[in-house]
Write an enzyme that holds these catalytic residues in place. Structure first.
Site, PDB file in Angstrom:
ATOM      1  N   ARG A 218      44.888  97.453  11.848  1.00  0.00           N
ATOM      2  CA  ARG A 218      45.140  96.559  10.731  1.00  0.00           C
ATOM      3  C   ARG A 218      44.571  97.062   9.421  1.00  0.00           C
ATOM      4  O   ARG A 218      44.648  96.382   8.407  1.00  0.00           O
ATOM      5  CB  ARG A 218      44.503  95.217  11.053  1.00  0.00           C
ATOM      6  CG  ARG A 218      45.536  94.112  11.129  1.00  0.00           C
ATOM      7  CD  ARG A 218      44.840  92.865  11.575  1.00  0.00           C
ATOM      8  NE  ARG A 218      45.621  91.721  11.275  1.00  0.00           N
ATOM      9  CZ  ARG A 218      46.383  91.108  12.178  1.00  0.00           C
ATOM     10  NH1 ARG A 218      46.503  91.582  13.389  1.00  0.00           N
ATOM     11  NH2 ARG A 218      47.019  90.018  11.818  1.00  0.00           N
TER      12      ARG A 218
ATOM     13  N   LYS B 123      56.227  90.087  15.385  1.00  0.00           N
ATOM     14  CA  LYS B 123      55.659  91.110  16.275  1.00  0.00           C
ATOM     15  C   LYS B 123      55.474  90.564  17.698  1.00  0.00           C
ATOM     16  O   LYS B 123      55.872  91.193  18.671  1.00  0.00           O
ATOM     17  CB  LYS B 123      54.297  91.607  15.745  1.00  0.00           C
ATOM     18  CG  LYS B 123      54.340  92.184  14.346  1.00  0.00           C
ATOM     19  CD  LYS B 123      52.973  92.670  13.900  1.00  0.00           C
ATOM     20  CE  LYS B 123      51.910  91.587  13.780  1.00  0.00           C
ATOM     21  NZ  LYS B 123      52.178  90.568  12.742  1.00  0.00           N
TER      22      LYS B 123
ATOM     23  N   ARG C  79      46.397  85.405   4.583  1.00  0.00           N
ATOM     24  CA  ARG C  79      46.721  86.443   5.577  1.00  0.00           C
ATOM     25  C   ARG C  79      47.730  87.431   4.990  1.00  0.00           C
ATOM     26  O   ARG C  79      47.637  88.635   5.222  1.00  0.00           O
ATOM     27  CB  ARG C  79      47.272  85.793   6.857  1.00  0.00           C
ATOM     28  CG  ARG C  79      46.171  85.143   7.698  1.00  0.00           C
ATOM     29  CD  ARG C  79      46.698  84.098   8.675  1.00  0.00           C
ATOM     30  NE  ARG C  79      47.681  84.588   9.610  1.00  0.00           N
ATOM     31  CZ  ARG C  79      48.488  83.797  10.325  1.00  0.00           C
ATOM     32  NH1 ARG C  79      48.410  82.477  10.196  1.00  0.00           N
ATOM     33  NH2 ARG C  79      49.344  84.317  11.157  1.00  0.00           N
TER      34      ARG C  79
ATOM     35  N   ARG D 164      56.116  76.901  12.966  1.00  0.00           N
ATOM     36  CA  ARG D 164      55.254  77.088  14.146  1.00  0.00           C
ATOM     37  C   ARG D 164      54.041  76.163  14.087  1.00  0.00           C
ATOM     38  O   ARG D 164      53.594  75.665  15.126  1.00  0.00           O
ATOM     39  CB  ARG D 164      54.795  78.548  14.233  1.00  0.00           C
ATOM     40  CG  ARG D 164      53.923  78.802  15.443  1.00  0.00           C
ATOM     41  CD  ARG D 164      53.573  80.254  15.642  1.00  0.00           C
ATOM     42  NE  ARG D 164      52.710  80.772  14.590  1.00  0.00           N
ATOM     43  CZ  ARG D 164      52.370  82.040  14.467  1.00  0.00           C
ATOM     44  NH1 ARG D 164      52.849  82.937  15.309  1.00  0.00           N
ATOM     45  NH2 ARG D 164      51.569  82.444  13.503  1.00  0.00           N
TER      46      ARG D 164
ATOM     47  N   ARG E 117      48.280  76.218  15.478  1.00  0.00           N
ATOM     48  CA  ARG E 117      47.289  77.304  15.378  1.00  0.00           C
ATOM     49  C   ARG E 117      46.432  77.053  14.144  1.00  0.00           C
ATOM     50  O   ARG E 117      46.969  76.780  13.068  1.00  0.00           O
ATOM     51  CB  ARG E 117      48.031  78.648  15.272  1.00  0.00           C
ATOM     52  CG  ARG E 117      47.442  79.725  16.133  1.00  0.00           C
ATOM     53  CD  ARG E 117      48.332  80.939  16.135  1.00  0.00           C
ATOM     54  NE  ARG E 117      47.938  81.901  15.118  1.00  0.00           N
ATOM     55  CZ  ARG E 117      48.442  83.129  15.013  1.00  0.00           C
ATOM     56  NH1 ARG E 117      49.372  83.527  15.861  1.00  0.00           N
ATOM     57  NH2 ARG E 117      48.029  83.941  14.077  1.00  0.00           N
TER      58      ARG E 117
END
Ligand code: AP5
Length: 191
Positions: free
Chosen positions: A88, A13, A144, A127, A133
């Protein structure tokens, strides 16, 4: 144009939104980025949100509505926007519809990027090595994905019922996905 991007964690996204900003000249409004910026600034909201984000759970609907309301009322969003990470869950979807109805700027199109869970686990693992992160550990990513399946996936049905949903496959190169996204945007743009 007012576009909502839907898709699982790691579906691309944010990546696609950045390309759409260049192509369409609209602001990219990412609730994940707004929250990470509040965390980095150490604001009371950031302090409250960090623990929730680090578990891969959803920050409360009240907090999120206040955040998105403030952002959508800024001048740069008056000509359209690309919304990434909101809504969400169904309560957020309804709150967004109410807010945008009040602003007389309803959503034009919801684009869902469809991906396989194992592919996003691999993408996010990559990532994690590059960006670090704090919610990108494998255990949190799997949570998640679970939260996405339970709470966020039904949002696609909400926009489907409104006749606003288009889905694209999120596999292949970033450019290939972008061409699919632009294809559905063009087919919904006024001539
Ligand atoms: P958020 O920041 O929204 O995270 P997310 O939805 O989990 O999405 P990601 O940023 O991980 O993935 P993405 O789909 O944007 O993919 P990306 O382009 O980065 O939210 C984080 C947290 O904030 C939530 O868990 C929650 O706690 C809280 N939150 C946020 N909004 C909320 C709300 N509304 N209500 C409550 N809580 C909220 O791509 C991923 C990786 O893949 C990148 O490295 C990218 O380079 C790579 N990639 C992308 N496309 C491709 C491709 N085609 N091929 C190969 N690699 C690719």
């Amino acid at each position: 144009m007012r576009i909502v991007l839907l898709g699982a964690p790691g579906s691309g996204k944010g990546t696609q939104a950045a390309l759409l900003v260049e192509e369409l000249g609209l602001p990219h409004i990412s609730t994940g980025d707004l929250l990470r910026s509040a965390v980095a600034d150490g604001t009371p909201l950031g302090l409250q949100a960090k623990a929730v984000m680090d578990r891969g759970e959803l920050v409360s609907d009240d907090i999120m509505l206040g955040l998105i309301e403030e952002r959508l009322e800024q001048d740069d969003a008056s000509g359209g926007f690309i919304l990434d990470g909101y809504p969400r869950n169904l309560a957020q979807a309804e709150a967004l519809s109410d807010l945008l109805q009040r602003l007389e700027k309803p959503v034009d199109l919801a684009v869902q990027v469809v991906v396989d869970s194992e592919m996003v686990v691999a993408r996010i693992a990559l990532r994690a090595t590059e960006e670090g992160r704090s919610d990108d550990t494998e255990a949190v990513v799997r949570n998640r994905l679970r939260v996405y399946a339970e709470q966020t996936a039904p949002v696609a049905g909400y926009y489907q019922q409104l006749g606003l949903l288009s889905s694209v496959l999120g596999d292949g190169t970033i450019e290939e996905v972008f061409q699919r996204v632009m294809g559905v945007i063009r087919s919904h743009s006024p001539d």
